[in-house]
Motif scaffolding. Structure first.
Motif, PDB file in Angstrom:
ATOM      1  N   PHE A  56       0.835  -1.203   0.000  1.00  0.00           N
ATOM      2  CA  PHE A  56       0.000   0.000   0.000  1.00  0.00           C
ATOM      3  C   PHE A  56       0.872   1.255   0.000  1.00  0.00           C
ATOM      4  CE2 PHE A  56      -2.591   3.341   1.872  1.00  0.00           C
ATOM      5  CZ  PHE A  56      -3.827   3.163   1.261  1.00  0.00           C
ATOM      6  N   ALA A  57       1.906   1.244   0.850  1.00  0.00           N
ATOM      7  CA  ALA A  57       2.809   2.395   0.933  1.00  0.00           C
ATOM      8  C   ALA A  57       3.556   2.597  -0.383  1.00  0.00           C
ATOM      9  CB  ALA A  57       3.800   2.195   2.080  1.00  0.00           C
ATOM     10  N   LEU A  58       4.059   1.504  -0.943  1.00  0.00           N
ATOM     11  CA  LEU A  58       4.838   1.612  -2.178  1.00  0.00           C
ATOM     12  C   LEU A  58       3.975   2.100  -3.340  1.00  0.00           C
ATOM     13  CD1 LEU A  58       7.768   0.952  -1.765  1.00  0.00           C
ATOM     14  CD2 LEU A  58       7.496  -1.085  -3.176  1.00  0.00           C
ATOM     15  N   GLU A  59       2.724   1.666  -3.369  1.00  0.00           N
ATOM     16  CA  GLU A  59       1.800   2.136  -4.407  1.00  0.00           C
ATOM     17  C   GLU A  59       1.600   3.650  -4.284  1.00  0.00           C
ATOM     18  OE1 GLU A  59      -0.042   1.327  -7.775  1.00  0.00           O
ATOM     19  OE2 GLU A  59       0.192  -0.441  -6.499  1.00  0.00           O
ATOM     20  N   PHE A  60       1.487   4.124  -3.055  1.00  0.00           N
ATOM     21  CA  PHE A  60       1.356   5.566  -2.814  1.00  0.00           C
ATOM     22  C   PHE A  60       2.575   6.310  -3.350  1.00  0.00           C
ATOM     23  CE2 PHE A  60       2.721   9.113  -0.139  1.00  0.00           C
ATOM     24  CZ  PHE A  60       1.629   9.966  -0.202  1.00  0.00           C
ATOM     25  N   GLY A 257       4.374  -1.873  12.377  1.00  0.00           N
ATOM     26  CA  GLY A 257       4.270  -1.394  11.007  1.00  0.00           C
ATOM     27  C   GLY A 257       5.639  -1.243  10.381  1.00  0.00           C
ATOM     28  N   ILE A 258       5.731  -0.390   9.369  1.00  0.00           N
ATOM     29  CA  ILE A 258       6.994  -0.177   8.671  1.00  0.00           C
ATOM     30  C   ILE A 258       7.403   1.283   8.801  1.00  0.00           C
ATOM     31  CG2 ILE A 258       6.487  -2.058   7.071  1.00  0.00           C
ATOM     32  CD1 ILE A 258       5.874  -0.017   4.921  1.00  0.00           C
ATOM     33  N   GLN A 259       8.694   1.496   9.026  1.00  0.00           N
ATOM     34  CA  GLN A 259       9.214   2.847   9.140  1.00  0.00           C
ATOM     35  C   GLN A 259      10.088   3.168   7.933  1.00  0.00           C
ATOM     36  OE1 GLN A 259      10.144   0.555  11.898  1.00  0.00           O
ATOM     37  NE2 GLN A 259       8.009   0.877  12.470  1.00  0.00           N
ATOM     38  N   GLY A 260      10.201   4.441   7.644  1.00  0.00           N
ATOM     39  CA  GLY A 260      11.032   4.878   6.538  1.00  0.00           C
ATOM     40  C   GLY A 260      11.368   6.347   6.673  1.00  0.00           C
ATOM     41  N   ILE A 261      12.186   6.826   5.764  1.00  0.00           N
ATOM     42  CA  ILE A 261      12.557   8.237   5.732  1.00  0.00           C
ATOM     43  C   ILE A 261      12.173   8.802   4.376  1.00  0.00           C
ATOM     44  CG2 ILE A 261      14.538   9.809   5.557  1.00  0.00           C
ATOM     45  CD1 ILE A 261      15.805   8.290   7.860  1.00  0.00           C
ATOM     46  N   GLU A 262      11.523   9.941   4.397  1.00  0.00           N
ATOM     47  CA  GLU A 262      11.161  10.641   3.167  1.00  0.00           C
ATOM     48  C   GLU A 262      12.004  11.905   3.034  1.00  0.00           C
ATOM     49  OE1 GLU A 262       7.027  11.595   3.031  1.00  0.00           O
ATOM     50  OE2 GLU A 262       6.356   9.541   3.426  1.00  0.00           O
ATOM     51  N   LEU A 270      10.850  11.399   9.266  1.00  0.00           N
ATOM     52  CA  LEU A 270      10.744   9.984   9.616  1.00  0.00           C
ATOM     53  C   LEU A 270       9.267   9.633   9.662  1.00  0.00           C
ATOM     54  CD1 LEU A 270      12.118   7.332  10.696  1.00  0.00           C
ATOM     55  CD2 LEU A 270      11.817   8.295  12.994  1.00  0.00           C
ATOM     56  N   ILE A 271       8.884   8.581   8.935  1.00  0.00           N
ATOM     57  CA  ILE A 271       7.461   8.241   8.833  1.00  0.00           C
ATOM     58  C   ILE A 271       7.231   6.778   9.206  1.00  0.00           C
ATOM     59  CG2 ILE A 271       6.920  10.013   7.131  1.00  0.00           C
ATOM     60  CD1 ILE A 271       7.331   6.386   6.022  1.00  0.00           C
ATOM     61  N   GLU A 272       5.964   6.465   9.450  1.00  0.00           N
ATOM     62  CA  GLU A 272       5.572   5.079   9.708  1.00  0.00           C
ATOM     63  C   GLU A 272       4.234   4.801   9.040  1.00  0.00           C
ATOM     64  OE1 GLU A 272       5.834   2.345  13.525  1.00  0.00           O
ATOM     65  OE2 GLU A 272       4.101   3.690  13.701  1.00  0.00           O
ATOM     66  N   TRP A 273       4.121   3.636   8.426  1.00  0.00           N
ATOM     67  CA  TRP A 273       2.862   3.144   7.876  1.00  0.00           C
ATOM     68  C   TRP A 273       2.402   1.987   8.751  1.00  0.00           C
ATOM     69  CZ3 TRP A 273       0.375   5.025   3.428  1.00  0.00           C
ATOM     70  CH2 TRP A 273       1.101   5.951   2.669  1.00  0.00           C
ATOM     71  N   SER A 274       1.143   2.013   9.150  1.00  0.00           N
ATOM     72  CA  SER A 274       0.631   0.957  10.022  1.00  0.00           C
ATOM     73  C   SER A 274      -0.873   0.810   9.838  1.00  0.00           C
ATOM     74  CB  SER A 274       0.952   1.270  11.486  1.00  0.00           C
ATOM     75  OG  SER A 274       0.373   2.506  11.863  1.00  0.00           O
ATOM     76  N   ASP A 282     -13.470  -0.041  11.556  1.00  0.00           N
ATOM     77  CA  ASP A 282     -12.869  -0.480  10.296  1.00  0.00           C
ATOM     78  C   ASP A 282     -11.358  -0.250  10.329  1.00  0.00           C
ATOM     79  OD1 ASP A 282     -15.356  -1.156   9.212  1.00  0.00           O
ATOM     80  OD2 ASP A 282     -15.693   0.896   8.506  1.00  0.00           O
ATOM     81  N   LEU A 283     -10.635  -1.161   9.721  1.00  0.00           N
ATOM     82  CA  LEU A 283      -9.178  -1.064   9.692  1.00  0.00           C
ATOM     83  C   LEU A 283      -8.715  -0.350   8.427  1.00  0.00           C
ATOM     84  CD1 LEU A 283      -8.214  -4.650  10.938  1.00  0.00           C
ATOM     85  CD2 LEU A 283      -8.367  -2.537  12.276  1.00  0.00           C
ATOM     86  N   HIS A 284      -7.724   0.519   8.586  1.00  0.00           N
ATOM     87  CA  HIS A 284      -7.169   1.268   7.461  1.00  0.00           C
ATOM     88  C   HIS A 284      -5.651   1.320   7.598  1.00  0.00           C
ATOM     89  CE1 HIS A 284     -11.196   2.865   6.436  1.00  0.00           C
ATOM     90  NE2 HIS A 284     -11.367   2.940   7.748  1.00  0.00           N
ATOM     91  N   ILE A 285      -4.971   1.401   6.460  1.00  0.00           N
ATOM     92  CA  ILE A 285      -3.522   1.599   6.467  1.00  0.00           C
ATOM     93  C   ILE A 285      -3.263   3.098   6.419  1.00  0.00           C
ATOM     94  CG2 ILE A 285      -1.352   1.186   5.248  1.00  0.00           C
ATOM     95  CD1 ILE A 285      -2.585  -1.398   4.170  1.00  0.00           C
ATOM     96  N   LYS A 286      -2.537   3.595   7.411  1.00  0.00           N
ATOM     97  CA  LYS A 286      -2.326   5.030   7.551  1.00  0.00           C
ATOM     98  C   LYS A 286      -0.837   5.367   7.602  1.00  0.00           C
ATOM     99  CE  LYS A 286      -6.697   6.305   8.069  1.00  0.00           C
ATOM    100  NZ  LYS A 286      -7.367   7.257   7.149  1.00  0.00           N
ATOM    101  N   ARG A 287      -0.516   6.531   7.095  1.00  0.00           N
ATOM    102  CA  ARG A 287       0.844   7.075   7.178  1.00  0.00           C
ATOM    103  C   ARG A 287       0.893   8.111   8.287  1.00  0.00           C
ATOM    104  NH1 ARG A 287       2.399  11.863   5.118  1.00  0.00           N
ATOM    105  NH2 ARG A 287       4.614  12.287   4.709  1.00  0.00           N
ATOM    106  N   LYS A 288       1.937   8.035   9.106  1.00  0.00           N
ATOM    107  CA  LYS A 288       2.099   8.968  10.216  1.00  0.00           C
ATOM    108  C   LYS A 288       3.510   9.540  10.202  1.00  0.00           C
ATOM    109  CE  LYS A 288       1.973   9.171  15.307  1.00  0.00           C
ATOM    110  NZ  LYS A 288       1.782   8.365  16.548  1.00  0.00           N
ATOM    111  N   ILE A 289       3.626  10.834  10.371  1.00  0.00           N
ATOM    112  CA  ILE A 289       4.942  11.464  10.486  1.00  0.00           C
ATOM    113  C   ILE A 289       5.391  11.357  11.939  1.00  0.00           C
ATOM    114  CG2 ILE A 289       6.260  13.600  10.260  1.00  0.00           C
ATOM    115  CD1 ILE A 289       4.310  14.473   8.078  1.00  0.00           C
TER     116      ILE A 289
END
Length: 308
Positions: A56-60, A257-262, A270-274, A282-289
């Motif tokens: 999901f993150a990579l598609e974004f 979740g997964i962490q990364g740097i933008e 520094l961000i995290e997708w979880s 309802d469950l959703h995949i979200k990006r958080k700074i």
């Protein structure tokens, strides 16, 4: 025997001198992920639980024009010597990575767990193309790809440099002695790993080893006045006020979740997708700074600037 501090200084300097150059400016967009440890979907495959979040993150990032930088240990080639099994287990991931590659927006580094990528014959055999058993034909994957140990980002206008390495450089058991450590992982720790035990040679969950690596890398940063982005320890790190510019993008195998740097438009974060729930359950995949964003130039040490 040379100390780990001197070994790391030597290896980081070698990585800097031999790095592939990547020019960027304030319009550039990059996402840095590392330590995916994509496996073969057996119980020891830590990536499997986060595959959907990663996709999901990579598609974004693909849809929004980012270049994907994989900062080592993308594939778990210590536990599994069969890349075909890994590719088949995560075929959707490689299909998406191919889209980045075909768009000239894929930069792949190798770490200790996929150090085989430094051998051109191995890369050509496994990564250029694969045989589609169903259609009985060869299909291109990443033809001509050249994974590298290090990349040096250079700002087109300011000349600021950022060294990208996996972070195992100077970690003796995972660098100079990787052949031995790989054998212990493949034939012993892999099985204990699947039930929760951690290899003591790994920096993961070893606070003393993590902090030692961070101190050694910070010494090199201070001496050479160059910002560093790496992985390896699985511990996300974004410098606090007045800290040296040592960045760690975390990993893609944490339960949270997964962490990364933008790096986006001249700023770094520094961000995290979880997976999160909403008020309806309802469950959703979200990006958080998690930290930032801050201007890249804030971390330029050449003019005695500090992270203010």
């Amino acid at each position: 025997m040379i100390s780990e501090k001197k070994l790391a200084e030597k290896r980081l300097t070698e990585a800097y001198n031999n790095a592939k150059i990547e020019y960027f400016d304030n319009n550039s967009k990059y996402i840095f992920f590392s330590d995916c440890h994509r496996g073969d979907c057996t119980p020891s495959d830590e990536f499997a639980k986060n595959q959907n979040v990663f996709l999901f993150a990579l598609e974004f990032y693909f849809n929004n024009g980012y270049t994907y930088v994989e900062v080592g240990d993308g594939d778990e080639l210590w536990e599994s010597s069969n890349f075909k099994a890994i590719r088949l287990a995560h075929d959707e991931v490689y299909s998406l990575l191919k889209k980045f590659f075909d768009s000239k927006r894929l930069i792949m580094l190798y770490g200790n767990h996929n150090i085989y990528l430094k051998y051109s014959d191995f890369v050509k055999k496994n990564y250029y193309k694969f045989y589609d058993d169903y259609n009985q034909e060869y299909v291109e994957l990443f033809p001509g790809i050249i994974p590298c140990e290090s990349v040096l980002f250079k700002h087109k206008n300011t000349g600021q440099e950022i060294l990208i390495v996996h972070g195992h450089q100077g970690d003796r058991m995972n660098d100079r002695l990787w052949h031995f450590t790989k054998l212990t992982v493949r034939y012993f720790w892999r099985y204990l790993h699947s039930i929760g035990f951690i290899n003591p040679a790994s920096p993961v969950r070893n606070a003393e080893k993590i902090h030692k690596i961070e101190r050694i890398y910070s010494n090199w940063i201070e001496k050479n006045k160059i910002m560093v982005i790496c992985g390896h320890t699985h511990r996300p790190h974004f410098p606090k006020v007045n800290e040296l510019p040592y960045f760690n993008d975390g990993s893609c195998v944490r339960e949270s979740g997964i962490q990364g740097i933008e790096i986006v438009n001249g700023k770094i974060m520094l961000i995290e997708w979880s997976i999160r729930y909403d008020s309806s359950g309802d469950l959703h995949i979200k990006r958080k700074i998690l930290r930032g964003p801050k201007p890249i130039e804030t971390f330029d040490l050449r003019n005695n600037k500090t992270n203010l």
